[in-house]
Design a protein around this motif. Structure first.
Motif, PDB file in Angstrom:
ATOM      1  N   THR A  14       0.811  -1.222   0.000  1.00  0.00           N
ATOM      2  CA  THR A  14       0.000   0.000   0.000  1.00  0.00           C
ATOM      3  C   THR A  14       0.842   1.269   0.000  1.00  0.00           C
ATOM      4  O   THR A  14       0.302   2.370   0.061  1.00  0.00           O
ATOM      5  CB  THR A  14      -0.966   0.015   1.202  1.00  0.00           C
ATOM      6  OG1 THR A  14      -0.217  -0.102   2.412  1.00  0.00           O
ATOM      7  CG2 THR A  14      -1.977  -1.110   1.093  1.00  0.00           C
ATOM      8  N   ALA A  16       2.986   3.913  -1.950  1.00  0.00           N
ATOM      9  CA  ALA A  16       3.017   4.346  -3.347  1.00  0.00           C
ATOM     10  C   ALA A  16       4.432   4.642  -3.861  1.00  0.00           C
ATOM     11  O   ALA A  16       4.757   4.328  -5.000  1.00  0.00           O
ATOM     12  CB  ALA A  16       2.143   5.583  -3.528  1.00  0.00           C
ATOM     13  N   PRO A  46      -4.485  -6.152  -0.030  1.00  0.00           N
ATOM     14  CA  PRO A  46      -5.332  -4.999  -0.356  1.00  0.00           C
ATOM     15  C   PRO A  46      -5.923  -5.146  -1.754  1.00  0.00           C
ATOM     16  O   PRO A  46      -5.397  -5.876  -2.594  1.00  0.00           O
ATOM     17  CB  PRO A  46      -4.376  -3.822  -0.276  1.00  0.00           C
ATOM     18  CG  PRO A  46      -3.025  -4.398  -0.503  1.00  0.00           C
ATOM     19  CD  PRO A  46      -3.079  -5.795   0.043  1.00  0.00           C
ATOM     20  N   GLU A  47      -7.010  -4.436  -1.986  1.00  0.00           N
ATOM     21  CA  GLU A  47      -7.625  -4.418  -3.312  1.00  0.00           C
ATOM     22  C   GLU A  47      -6.641  -3.826  -4.308  1.00  0.00           C
ATOM     23  O   GLU A  47      -5.907  -2.893  -4.004  1.00  0.00           O
ATOM     24  CB  GLU A  47      -8.893  -3.571  -3.301  1.00  0.00           C
ATOM     25  CG  GLU A  47     -10.004  -4.144  -2.477  1.00  0.00           C
ATOM     26  CD  GLU A  47     -10.645  -5.359  -3.123  1.00  0.00           C
ATOM     27  OE1 GLU A  47     -10.755  -5.386  -4.367  1.00  0.00           O
ATOM     28  OE2 GLU A  47     -11.003  -6.281  -2.375  1.00  0.00           O
ATOM     29  N   ARG A  48      -6.653  -4.370  -5.535  1.00  0.00           N
ATOM     30  CA  ARG A  48      -5.806  -3.817  -6.600  1.00  0.00           C
ATOM     31  C   ARG A  48      -6.489  -2.598  -7.183  1.00  0.00           C
ATOM     32  O   ARG A  48      -7.686  -2.594  -7.437  1.00  0.00           O
ATOM     33  CB  ARG A  48      -5.613  -4.831  -7.709  1.00  0.00           C
ATOM     34  CG  ARG A  48      -4.654  -5.903  -7.379  1.00  0.00           C
ATOM     35  CD  ARG A  48      -4.389  -6.739  -8.589  1.00  0.00           C
ATOM     36  NE  ARG A  48      -2.962  -6.794  -8.753  1.00  0.00           N
ATOM     37  CZ  ARG A  48      -2.371  -7.265  -9.824  1.00  0.00           C
ATOM     38  NH1 ARG A  48      -3.069  -7.710 -10.824  1.00  0.00           N
ATOM     39  NH2 ARG A  48      -1.075  -7.294  -9.892  1.00  0.00           N
ATOM     40  N   ARG A  49      -5.698  -1.583  -7.409  1.00  0.00           N
ATOM     41  CA  ARG A  49      -6.220  -0.379  -8.069  1.00  0.00           C
ATOM     42  C   ARG A  49      -6.186  -0.605  -9.565  1.00  0.00           C
ATOM     43  O   ARG A  49      -5.241  -1.161 -10.101  1.00  0.00           O
ATOM     44  CB  ARG A  49      -5.379   0.828  -7.712  1.00  0.00           C
ATOM     45  CG  ARG A  49      -5.472   1.192  -6.270  1.00  0.00           C
ATOM     46  CD  ARG A  49      -4.683   2.436  -6.000  1.00  0.00           C
ATOM     47  NE  ARG A  49      -4.693   2.695  -4.564  1.00  0.00           N
ATOM     48  CZ  ARG A  49      -3.943   3.587  -4.002  1.00  0.00           C
ATOM     49  NH1 ARG A  49      -3.118   4.319  -4.717  1.00  0.00           N
ATOM     50  NH2 ARG A  49      -4.005   3.772  -2.707  1.00  0.00           N
ATOM     51  N   THR A  50      -7.216  -0.161 -10.239  1.00  0.00           N
ATOM     52  CA  THR A  50      -7.225  -0.270 -11.707  1.00  0.00           C
ATOM     53  C   THR A  50      -6.763   1.051 -12.283  1.00  0.00           C
ATOM     54  O   THR A  50      -7.127   2.117 -11.790  1.00  0.00           O
ATOM     55  CB  THR A  50      -8.633  -0.615 -12.215  1.00  0.00           C
ATOM     56  OG1 THR A  50      -9.555   0.346 -11.725  1.00  0.00           O
ATOM     57  CG2 THR A  50      -9.043  -2.002 -11.767  1.00  0.00           C
ATOM     58  N   PRO A  51      -5.951   0.973 -13.317  1.00  0.00           N
ATOM     59  CA  PRO A  51      -5.419   2.220 -13.913  1.00  0.00           C
ATOM     60  C   PRO A  51      -6.476   3.061 -14.574  1.00  0.00           C
ATOM     61  O   PRO A  51      -7.524   2.733 -14.875  1.00  0.00           O
ATOM     62  CB  PRO A  51      -4.423   1.736 -14.960  1.00  0.00           C
ATOM     63  CG  PRO A  51      -4.454   0.261 -14.969  1.00  0.00           C
ATOM     64  CD  PRO A  51      -5.441  -0.197 -13.949  1.00  0.00           C
TER      65      PRO A  51
END
Length: 51
Positions: A14, A16, A46-51
């Protein structure tokens, strides 16, 4: 505060900033090797962030 290997993994995932990820990874790996982190833990990733 990181008390398990899972806590450490989530903290790294998490974060950055790439250089901070490297620093944390090295610190947590050393803590694991030195016995300062001794438990595996049971956190979900954690949830994956989508671009």
């Amino acid at each position: 505060m990181v008390t398990t290997l899972c806590d450490a993994a989530v903290a790294v995932l998490t974060t950055a900033a790439p250089l901070e990820k490297v620093r944390l990874t090295r610190d947590y790996a050393a803590a694991w090797r030195d016995g300062r982190i001794t438990e595996f833990g049971a956190l979900a990733p954690p949830e994956r962030r989508t671009p």
